[in-house]
Motif scaffolding. Structure first.
Motif, PDB file in Angstrom:
ATOM      1  N   PRO A  56      67.983  92.453  44.810  1.00  0.00           N
ATOM      2  CA  PRO A  56      67.436  93.704  45.348  1.00  0.00           C
ATOM      3  C   PRO A  56      68.490  94.620  45.944  1.00  0.00           C
ATOM      4  O   PRO A  56      68.313  95.845  45.992  1.00  0.00           O
ATOM      5  CB  PRO A  56      66.449  93.221  46.421  1.00  0.00           C
ATOM      6  CG  PRO A  56      66.099  91.825  46.033  1.00  0.00           C
ATOM      7  CD  PRO A  56      67.329  91.264  45.379  1.00  0.00           C
ATOM      8  N   GLY A  57      69.624  94.040  46.375  1.00  0.00           N
ATOM      9  CA  GLY A  57      70.684  94.852  46.956  1.00  0.00           C
ATOM     10  C   GLY A  57      71.352  95.784  45.970  1.00  0.00           C
ATOM     11  O   GLY A  57      72.027  96.741  46.369  1.00  0.00           O
ATOM     12  N   LEU A  58      71.181  95.523  44.671  1.00  0.00           N
ATOM     13  CA  LEU A  58      71.792  96.408  43.681  1.00  0.00           C
ATOM     14  C   LEU A  58      71.090  97.763  43.618  1.00  0.00           C
ATOM     15  O   LEU A  58      71.717  98.777  43.288  1.00  0.00           O
ATOM     16  CB  LEU A  58      71.771  95.755  42.291  1.00  0.00           C
ATOM     17  CG  LEU A  58      72.825  94.684  42.046  1.00  0.00           C
ATOM     18  CD1 LEU A  58      72.622  94.034  40.699  1.00  0.00           C
ATOM     19  CD2 LEU A  58      74.228  95.279  42.131  1.00  0.00           C
ATOM     20  N   ALA A  59      69.784  97.764  43.909  1.00  0.00           N
ATOM     21  CA  ALA A  59      69.013  99.017  43.935  1.00  0.00           C
ATOM     22  C   ALA A  59      69.353  99.890  42.734  1.00  0.00           C
ATOM     23  O   ALA A  59      69.236  99.465  41.589  1.00  0.00           O
ATOM     24  CB  ALA A  59      69.237  99.736  45.261  1.00  0.00           C
ATOM     25  N   HIS A  60      69.827 101.108  42.968  1.00  0.00           N
ATOM     26  CA  HIS A  60      70.087 102.061  41.879  1.00  0.00           C
ATOM     27  C   HIS A  60      71.308 101.693  41.050  1.00  0.00           C
ATOM     28  O   HIS A  60      71.554 102.302  40.008  1.00  0.00           O
ATOM     29  CB  HIS A  60      70.253 103.465  42.453  1.00  0.00           C
ATOM     30  CG  HIS A  60      71.436 103.616  43.368  1.00  0.00           C
ATOM     31  ND1 HIS A  60      71.455 103.122  44.653  1.00  0.00           N
ATOM     32  CD2 HIS A  60      72.646 104.195  43.168  1.00  0.00           C
ATOM     33  CE1 HIS A  60      72.618 103.393  45.209  1.00  0.00           C
ATOM     34  NE2 HIS A  60      73.362 104.034  44.331  1.00  0.00           N
ATOM     35  N   LEU A  61      72.095 100.707  41.482  1.00  0.00           N
ATOM     36  CA  LEU A  61      73.306 100.332  40.752  1.00  0.00           C
ATOM     37  C   LEU A  61      73.004  99.397  39.584  1.00  0.00           C
ATOM     38  O   LEU A  61      73.864  99.145  38.746  1.00  0.00           O
ATOM     39  CB  LEU A  61      74.303  99.659  41.696  1.00  0.00           C
ATOM     40  CG  LEU A  61      74.760 100.518  42.882  1.00  0.00           C
ATOM     41  CD1 LEU A  61      75.596  99.688  43.843  1.00  0.00           C
ATOM     42  CD2 LEU A  61      75.548 101.727  42.392  1.00  0.00           C
ATOM     43  N   GLY A  62      71.777  98.884  39.507  1.00  0.00           N
ATOM     44  CA  GLY A  62      71.430  97.951  38.448  1.00  0.00           C
ATOM     45  C   GLY A  62      71.507  98.535  37.056  1.00  0.00           C
ATOM     46  O   GLY A  62      71.567  97.789  36.066  1.00  0.00           O
ATOM     47  N   VAL A  63      71.543  99.856  36.936  1.00  0.00           N
ATOM     48  CA  VAL A  63      71.658 100.488  35.627  1.00  0.00           C
ATOM     49  C   VAL A  63      72.998 100.166  34.967  1.00  0.00           C
ATOM     50  O   VAL A  63      73.176 100.374  33.758  1.00  0.00           O
ATOM     51  CB  VAL A  63      71.448 102.017  35.764  1.00  0.00           C
ATOM     52  CG1 VAL A  63      72.662 102.677  36.408  1.00  0.00           C
ATOM     53  CG2 VAL A  63      71.093 102.661  34.433  1.00  0.00           C
TER      54      VAL A  63
END
Length: 352
Positions: A141-148
């Motif tokens: 969940p800490g990746l948030a918007h970086l998961g892309v």
């Protein structure tokens, strides 16, 4: 729902389309799209150079670098509403070759695979999409918007896996790596190399802007000099080639340490002639036990490796890779490259 669609083979057909909300099939997840990355493949499809619509259809939903949040998940799927996920791009062919049958469909032997957003399957460039649990990967969940960034990272995770597998045919303890190209693939390859404890060098043609800064923040060394000069001085044990530029490819092949491994991830344009001393290249490769290996795409194992690598990376550094975020309603801006672009992302939850 809104989706980014086009007619493959027809330039100028990319547009925002209203489509019915998808209904998940048996066992599938329903996912709210959060973001989709834009890469060279997407631009080539938009320019009618590549791409296939689903059978019986004229239009394809674009987008293969996904990020979404699970809206509904069947019991026993291993997922729950609210989970952050990405979808795997490639699917094995319906009558699988040996590789596809063993889950290694990124190395399909017969070419009858399909790919979300590229080949005969709708992509992830939509406000809602469905995916089978076995082709979804949960993210921290800490990746948030970086998961892309998971999909491009999966490509380099596979590349590094290939390097270690090839090197493992004998004693292999590389110290120095050269990455050619400081786009998203090159920078993420450099990140994984640094995490592996290697001395990493990155070569690109620009001397200013975000790329040199991002390389230095990694603790790697940035170069923008002549490739022959840089490679011959470094004599890298490993090269991750991420440009596809023919002259550069053969230059790095000539300048590795003995038992060097060159992994090609950049796709070259056809029709451009390059003068090569083939005899010298052959002689060096044979006498020094060198290897050149191509690597493309990824399977779920590499997506999991990518998710783990990103979860352990500096989020501020990862955020620096995403140089532009474009709302879905302004999607066309994402397909017009700007000089300092590294990674451009289209946000799908722009609250229209």
């Amino acid at each position: 729902m809104r989706a980014l669609t086009l007619e493959p083979g027809t330039a100028g057909s990319l547009r925002l389309t209203d489509l019915p909300d998808p209904t998940p099939g048996p066992g599938e997840l329903l996912v709210e799209g959060l973001a989709v990355g834009v890469c060279g493949t997407d631009r080539e499809i938009a320019q009618a150079e590549y791409g296939w619509a689903p059978p019986g259809r004229d239009r394809l939903v674009l987008g293969h670098e996904s990020l979404g949040r699970v809206r509904t998940a069947p019991e026993g799927s291993g997922f729950a509403p609210g989970d952050l996920v990405v979808g795997v791009v490639r699917r094995p062919d319906p009558e699988p070759c040996g590789a596809c049958a063993r889950g290694e469909f990124d190395n399909c032997r017969n070419g009858r695979y399909t790919e979300r957003g590229i080949k005969e399957l709708d992509g992830y460039g939509a406000e809602l999409w469905c995916v089978e649990p076995e082709f979804a990967v949960a993210l921290d969940p800490g990746l948030a918007h970086l998961g892309v960034l998971v999909e491009p990272t999966s490509v380099v995770a596979k590349a590094w896996e290939q390097v270690w597998r090839v090197g493992g045919r004998a004693w292999f303890e590389p110290r120095r790596a050269l990455v050619t190209g400081a786009g998203p693939i090159g920078l993420l390859a450099a990140m994984i190399g640094v995490r592996a404890g290697l001395e990493v060098h990155v070569l690109d043609r620009v001397g200013t802007g975000p790329k040199p800064r991002l390389v230095e923040q990694l603790g790697a060394t940035y170069h923008h000099a002549d490739v022959d000069e840089v490679a011959s001085r470094l004599l890298p044990d490993v090269v991750i080639e991420a440009t596809g530029v023919g002259d550069l490819v053969f230059a790095v092949m000539r300048h590795t340490a003995p038992y060097g491994v060159v992994c090609l991830t950049g796709v070259s344009q056809t029709g451009r002639r390059t003068e090569v001393d083939a005899g010298r290249v052959n002689r060096d490769m044979v006498l020094e036990n060198d290897v050149v290996v191509g690597s493309v795409n990824a399977n779920p194992r590499h997506y999991r490796q990518a998710a783990e690598a990103l979860a352990g990376a500096d989020p501020d550094w990862l955020d620096g890779l995403i140089t532009r975020r474009v709302p879905l309603g302004s999607f066309a801006e994402a397909f017009e490259p700007e000089p300092e672009d590294v990674k451009v992302v289209i946000t799908l939850d722009d609250g229209h």
